[in-house]
Design a protein around this motif. Structure first.
Motif, short mmCIF file in Angstrom:
data_model
loop_
_atom_site.label_atom_id
_atom_site.label_comp_id
_atom_site.label_asym_id
_atom_site.label_seq_id
_atom_site.Cartn_x
_atom_site.Cartn_y
_atom_site.Cartn_z
N ASP A 1 -3.84 5.95 4.03
CA ASP A 1 -2.76 5.34 4.81
C ASP A 1 -2.66 3.85 4.48
N ALA A 2 -3.79 3.20 4.31
CA ALA A 2 -3.80 1.77 3.97
C ALA A 2 -3.14 1.55 2.61
N ARG A 3 -3.47 2.40 1.63
CA ARG A 3 -2.84 2.28 0.30
C ARG A 3 -1.33 2.47 0.40
N GLU A 4 -0.91 3.46 1.18
CA GLU A 4 0.53 3.71 1.34
C GLU A 4 1.23 2.52 1.99
N LEU A 5 0.59 1.92 2.98
CA LEU A 5 1.16 0.74 3.63
C LEU A 5 1.30 -0.40 2.63
N ARG A 6 0.24 -0.66 1.85
CA ARG A 6 0.28 -1.75 0.88
C ARG A 6 1.35 -1.51 -0.18
N LEU A 7 1.50 -0.26 -0.61
CA LEU A 7 2.54 0.07 -1.60
C LEU A 7 3.94 -0.08 -0.99
N ALA A 8 4.08 0.35 0.25
CA ALA A 8 5.40 0.31 0.91
C ALA A 8 5.91 -1.12 1.06
N VAL A 9 5.03 -2.05 1.37
CA VAL A 9 5.48 -3.43 1.56
C VAL A 9 5.25 -4.29 0.33
N GLY A 10 4.69 -3.71 -0.73
CA GLY A 10 4.54 -4.44 -1.99
C GLY A 10 3.54 -5.58 -1.94
N LEU A 11 2.47 -5.43 -1.17
CA LEU A 11 1.51 -6.53 -1.04
C LEU A 11 0.82 -6.87 -2.36
N GLU A 12 0.48 -5.88 -3.17
CA GLU A 12 -0.21 -6.16 -4.42
C GLU A 12 0.65 -7.04 -5.33
N LYS A 13 1.94 -6.75 -5.39
CA LYS A 13 2.84 -7.51 -6.25
C LYS A 13 2.92 -8.96 -5.79
N ARG A 14 3.04 -9.15 -4.50
CA ARG A 14 3.19 -10.51 -3.95
C ARG A 14 1.90 -11.30 -4.11
N GLU A 15 0.76 -10.66 -3.90
CA GLU A 15 -0.50 -11.36 -3.97
C GLU A 15 -0.83 -11.79 -5.39
N SER A 16 -0.42 -11.01 -6.38
CA SER A 16 -0.74 -11.35 -7.77
C SER A 16 0.21 -12.41 -8.32
N SER A 17 1.31 -12.65 -7.66
CA SER A 17 2.28 -13.63 -8.16
C SER A 17 1.86 -15.05 -7.84
#
Length: 81
Positions: A65-81
């Protein structure tokens, strides 16, 4: 003269923009900038809430569920930018 429909404003007649025209233009730009900054601040707050919720879900064995949440809001993309 500007009260009448179809009236030509001085800035429309090819003359130099008046003080009021320049002031209004700068005020609009300032308001747009303020709105943009407010939107960005709100988005950062929402991202922080989603990140904290994701961390909490990971601690409670809800990793999928945590992975799905992070994917849904795009947190990985924003954090790496």
């Amino acid at each position: 003269m500007s009260e009448h429909a179809g009236a030509v404003m001085p800035s429309e007649a090819g003359t130099r923009p008046s003080f009021l025209d320049r002031f209004a233009t700068k005020l609009v730009a300032l308001l747009q900038n303020t709105q943009t900054r407010s939107d960005e601040a709100t988005q950062q707050k929402l991202n922080a809430i989603a990140d904290a919720l994701s961390d909490l879900m990971n601690r409670q064995d809800q990793a999928q569920d945590a992975r799905e949440l992070r994917l849904a809001v795009g947190l990985e993309k924003r954090e790496s930018s």
